[in-house]
Design a protein around this motif. Structure first.
Motif, PDB file in Angstrom:
ATOM      1  N   ALA A   1       4.560   3.410   2.134  1.00  0.00           N
ATOM      2  CA  ALA A   1       4.750   4.860   2.057  1.00  0.00           C
ATOM      3  C   ALA A   1       6.245   5.143   2.188  1.00  0.00           C
ATOM      4  O   ALA A   1       6.949   4.483   2.951  1.00  0.00           O
TER       5      ALA A   1
ATOM      6  N   ASP B   1      -1.081   1.044  -5.106  1.00  0.00           N
ATOM      7  CA  ASP B   1      -1.139  -0.215  -4.375  1.00  0.00           C
ATOM      8  C   ASP B   1      -0.919  -1.380  -5.342  1.00  0.00           C
ATOM      9  O   ASP B   1      -1.250  -1.297  -6.530  1.00  0.00           O
TER      10      ASP B   1
ATOM     11  N   ASP C   1       3.072  -1.573   4.481  1.00  0.00           N
ATOM     12  CA  ASP C   1       3.002  -0.117   4.365  1.00  0.00           C
ATOM     13  C   ASP C   1       4.220   0.356   3.585  1.00  0.00           C
ATOM     14  O   ASP C   1       5.338   0.350   4.090  1.00  0.00           O
TER      15      ASP C   1
ATOM     16  N   VAL D   1      -0.729  -6.626   4.934  1.00  0.00           N
ATOM     17  CA  VAL D   1      -0.501  -5.288   4.391  1.00  0.00           C
ATOM     18  C   VAL D   1       0.939  -4.867   4.647  1.00  0.00           C
ATOM     19  O   VAL D   1       1.437  -4.939   5.768  1.00  0.00           O
TER      20      VAL D   1
ATOM     21  N   ARG E   1       0.827  -1.216   0.000  1.00  0.00           N
ATOM     22  CA  ARG E   1       0.000   0.000   0.000  1.00  0.00           C
ATOM     23  C   ARG E   1       0.858   1.261   0.000  1.00  0.00           C
ATOM     24  O   ARG E   1       1.803   1.398   0.780  1.00  0.00           O
ATOM     25  N   GLY E   2       0.508   2.191  -0.922  1.00  0.00           N
ATOM     26  CA  GLY E   2       1.055   3.540  -0.892  1.00  0.00           C
ATOM     27  C   GLY E   2       2.440   3.702  -1.462  1.00  0.00           C
ATOM     28  O   GLY E   2       3.126   4.688  -1.154  1.00  0.00           O
TER      29      GLY E   2
END
Length: 463
Positions: A66, A40, A64, A62, A22-23
């Motif tokens: 970012a 994503d 992350d 998930v 994600r991100g």
């Protein structure tokens, strides 16, 4: 290698049934998918099932991402993996003779199957650590069936995607009786019924059509060390006899004349080039033939070749390729060549390290881009670290500035192999002990006294 040994060195983590990245800043290497400043990636049972914005996936693990850049796993299209424990033993080598002295004519003949295992294992793990998820293993030291088995088992145990190209040794005594049926034996033992597995089989052989025939009976590719200045004259006859094809993978391809390039293109031969190796060892003119391949409609992959003189990461390979191409073009323009090649760019080199490398390995339908339906070979690069932040150009950051220390996560076929900057499942102390034992054996057997500050490698058993 014993099954007990294989199980205790590196227990592989299971393939995660569902992963949502994600991100991330996504560099997909797929024109239809494009690039996403913040996107994503969904992975189901090892396959990419979606790339987009604000994806939802119930029950997914998930990640992350970012402050990370997501790229396809990089592909090293030519590596002599068995030499892994001989790293930088020959850092100032200036010729192929120097290379051969430090490998084939010194230590290779003393390799036991366990040494092949250790060499392949350390190479494969360091590839994973550096974001190289696929390697074509040019194994030209297959001295016996046990040696060949050890090479394959190391690749399987490491969890890397690989094409294992078994090849005959260059020097010393070896079990020639095993060689004729070795490829069929390997295919039956490790690969039968599993054509989609991470590790697949190939042959390593020179321009020897009689040997190629056995590979073609098995439907496996053929890898060849090809030096165009010395070997180009043989291409026309091979082409006339329809003995060249898309199952051929040629390394180096230095100094090949236009007619030779036309033959490779027309026959569909896959090509990889070696920016550092060709220059370091002064192979023919010392210049990797990137531009010549492009002129003739061939998109080559990049390859490290070996680690006996330099590092084993694709970041350096891309950078050396970038600067060599530019300096040659600038030199030609300065000399009055008005049609000198335009400077290359970072994206083109990243293509060579990913999607073009996958094509060279004959795996472009499975890997090389972040495309729905392809296997999830993915690398996440942390960008909030001192050497990378701030990121004003994602592609430039990957090609010109990233290092293996910036790699947070490596996924191969849906299995997370590196996470939070650490290769998973690895007993570092046990691996180092295996490496040290192997080096001690090889050095003692060859009568070699290591010198931490040596400027050259002294030849031992040149023959």
């Amino acid at each position: 290698m014993s099954e007990q040994h294989r199980q205790t060195l590196l227990p592989l983590p299971a393939i995660s049934p569902r992963i949502l990245i994600r991100g991330a800043t996504v560099i997909s290497m797929d024109d239809k998918v494009g690039n996403l400043p913040k996107g994503d990636i969904l992975i189901d049972n090892g396959t990419i099932t979606a790339v987009g914005l604000n994806l939802e996936a119930e029950g997914a693990e998930v990640i992350d991402a970012a402050n990370m850049i997501a790229i396809p796993g990089m592909v090293d299209t030519h590596r002599h993996s068995w030499e892994g424990q001989l790293r930088r033993i020959n850092s100032n080598a200036g010729s192929m003779e120097d290379y051969c002295n430090a490998t084939h004519f010194s230590f290779a003949k003393y390799y036991r199957p366990r040494d092949i295992y250790v060499g392949n294992m350390i190479t494969a793990l360091s590839c994973i650590d550096a974001g190289i998820t696929t390697v074509i293993d040019n194994s030209h030291n297959s001295r016996s069936a046990a040696h060949s088995d050890a090479a394959v088992e190391a690749l399987l145990d490491a969890g890397i995607r690989a094409v294992h190209a078994a090849g005959a040794p260059v020097s010393g005594n070896w079990d020639t009786a095993h060689w004729e049926g070795n490829l069929a034996r390997l295919q039956e033992k490790y690969f039968k019924g599993n054509p989609e597995g991470l590790v697949t089989l190939a042959m390593m052989a020179q321009l020897e059509p009689d040997q190629w025939a056995s590979a073609r009976e098995l439907g496996i590719p053929i890898v060849t060390e090809f030096f165009g200045g010395a070997m180009a004259a043989e291409l026309e006859d091979l082409h006339r006899r329809k003995l060249l094809g898309p199952d051929n993978i040629f390394n180096h391809c230095t100094c090949l004349p236009d007619k030779g390039w036309e033959i490779l293109r027309d026959a569909g031969v896959r090509v990889n080039v070696c920016p550092r190796s060709d220059a370091h060892y002064g192979i023919e003119d010392g210049m990797y033939p990137w531009q010549a391949a492009l002129h003739h409609g061939i998109r080559p992959g990049l390859s490290v070749d070996n680690e006996t003189s330099y590092s084993g990461d694709m970041f350096m390979e891309m950078r050396v390729a970038f600067y060599l191409q530019r300096v040659v073009g600038a030199s030609r323009r300065l000399s009055g060549h008005h049609h000198a090649d335009a400077p290359t760019n970072a994206f083109r080199l990243l293509e060579a390290a990913t999607i073009d490398g996958a094509a060279c390995a004959r795996l472009e339908q499975r890997i090389g881009s972040l495309t729905v339906g392809k296997q999830a070979d993915i690398v996440l690069i942390r960008t909030n670290e001192l050497n990378l932040y701030p990121v004003h150009n994602a592609i430039g950051t990957v090609v010109h500035a990233a290092e293996r220390s910036n790699i947070d996560t490596v996924i191969i076929g849906g299995r997370i192999r590196k996470r939070d900057g650490v290769v998973l499942g690895l007993d570092q102390a046990k691996l180092r002990a295996l490496i040290d034992e192997s080096c001690t054996h090889l050095f003692n057997a060859a009568g070699y006294a290591p010198d931490l500050f040596a400027e050259t490698f002294a030849p031992i058993h040149f023959a």
